[in-house]
Design a protein around this motif. Structure first.
Motif, PDB file in Angstrom:
ATOM      1  N   GLY A  12       0.930  -1.183   0.091  1.00  0.00           N
ATOM      2  CA  GLY A  12       0.048  -0.071  -0.053  1.00  0.00           C
ATOM      3  C   GLY A  12       0.961   1.173  -0.077  1.00  0.00           C
ATOM      4  N   THR A  13       0.112   2.369  -0.408  1.00  0.00           N
ATOM      5  CA  THR A  13       0.995   3.643  -0.290  1.00  0.00           C
ATOM      6  C   THR A  13       0.946   4.164   1.264  1.00  0.00           C
ATOM      7  OG1 THR A  13      -1.005   4.993  -0.739  1.00  0.00           O
ATOM      8  CG2 THR A  13       0.561   4.376  -2.508  1.00  0.00           C
ATOM      9  N   PHE A  14       0.046   3.600   2.074  1.00  0.00           N
ATOM     10  CA  PHE A  14       0.030   3.954   3.560  1.00  0.00           C
ATOM     11  C   PHE A  14      -0.064   5.474   3.584  1.00  0.00           C
ATOM     12  CE2 PHE A  14       1.199  -0.631   3.447  1.00  0.00           C
ATOM     13  CZ  PHE A  14       0.180  -1.081   3.734  1.00  0.00           C
ATOM     14  N   ASN A  15      -0.908   6.298   3.052  1.00  0.00           N
ATOM     15  CA  ASN A  15      -0.887   7.627   3.023  1.00  0.00           C
ATOM     16  C   ASN A  15      -1.707   8.486   3.463  1.00  0.00           C
ATOM     17  OD1 ASN A  15       0.481  10.065   1.880  1.00  0.00           O
ATOM     18  ND2 ASN A  15      -0.926  10.022   0.194  1.00  0.00           N
ATOM     19  N   PRO A  16      -2.093   8.480   5.010  1.00  0.00           N
ATOM     20  CA  PRO A  16      -1.325   7.657   5.897  1.00  0.00           C
ATOM     21  C   PRO A  16      -1.812   6.360   6.297  1.00  0.00           C
ATOM     22  CG  PRO A  16      -2.938   9.071   7.001  1.00  0.00           C
ATOM     23  CD  PRO A  16      -3.137   9.201   5.504  1.00  0.00           C
ATOM     24  N   ILE A  17      -0.956   5.578   7.030  1.00  0.00           N
ATOM     25  CA  ILE A  17      -1.196   4.346   7.584  1.00  0.00           C
ATOM     26  C   ILE A  17      -2.514   4.803   8.582  1.00  0.00           C
ATOM     27  CG2 ILE A  17       0.412   4.385   9.403  1.00  0.00           C
ATOM     28  CD1 ILE A  17       0.292   1.174   9.214  1.00  0.00           C
ATOM     29  N   HIS A  18      -3.571   4.156   8.761  1.00  0.00           N
ATOM     30  CA  HIS A  18      -4.735   4.109   9.644  1.00  0.00           C
ATOM     31  C   HIS A  18      -4.874   3.026  10.400  1.00  0.00           C
ATOM     32  CE1 HIS A  18      -7.350   2.500   6.658  1.00  0.00           C
ATOM     33  NE2 HIS A  18      -6.974   3.611   5.579  1.00  0.00           N
TER      34      HIS A  18
END
Length: 196
Positions: A12-18
């Motif tokens: 994932g881009t994890f933009n952001p991680i949540h």
């Protein structure tokens, strides 16, 4: 002979991680036969418009701090050094070379499975790697060839309808989205003034 460690790769881009990402990753490692889950941070594709994607190192830092209390979950920047644009099949081959003692599997949402037949070398991936699928509320149907495939395991994880896009928009609009993020990630974002 030691048993191979079974590692699930969650890209994932994890933009952001949540908390949605964390919940899925933790569920996969606790309620399936996976020993670890590696959250693979996808680098910015140099051929794509930058848009709202934070720099690779910031997204990786957020994943690392989010996982500090989860020893079975790891942050991975393996794709940062691979040639771009990169394909999942190349990452898998690279990881196998680096970690011959590991048994790598893919973790994907049901929405990704629906377009999996469009992936580069998807037949090779399916032949060589197990795929763990978590449910998503999404339109469209799964290709018949993937329905009862021996390499595809459906994991009854909670359905998480939280998106990074929603969180970024919420921050930009001045909303309090703190419950949707791990505390350490919220602090980092707030201090760095990201997405405002």
């Amino acid at each position: 002979m030691s048993l191979q460690k079974k590692i699930g790769l969650y890209f994932g881009t994890f933009n952001p991680i949540h908390v949605g990402h964390l919940t899925i990753a933790n569920y996969m490692v606790e309620f399936s036969d996976l020993d670890e889950v590696w959250m693979v941070v996808t680098p910015h594709n140099p051929h794509k418009k930058k848009s709202t994607l934070l720099a690779d190192n910031h997204r990786l830092t957020m994943v690392r701090i989010a996982l500090e209390d989860y020893p079975k979950l790891k942050a991975s920047n393996v794709e940062f050094d691979l040639e771009q644009p990169n394909y999942t099949v190349n990452t898998l081959v690279h990881l196998e070379e680096q970690h011959p003692d590991a048994d790598f599997c893919l973790i994907m949402g049901e929405d990704n499975l629906k377009s999996f037949h469009k992936w580069k070398n998807f037949e090779v991936i399916l032949e060589r790697y197990a795929i763990y699928v978590y449910p998503r509320v999404s339109e469209g149907k799964i290709e018949t060839q993937f329905k009862d495939h021996s390499k595809i395991t459906k994991v009854d994880a909670p359905i998480m309808e939280l998106s990074s896009t929603f969180i970024r928009k919420g921050i930009a609009a001045g909303k309090n989205i703190r419950p949707m993020l791990p505390h350490s990630v919220w602090k980092y974002l707030d201090e760095m003034n990201f997405y405002r």
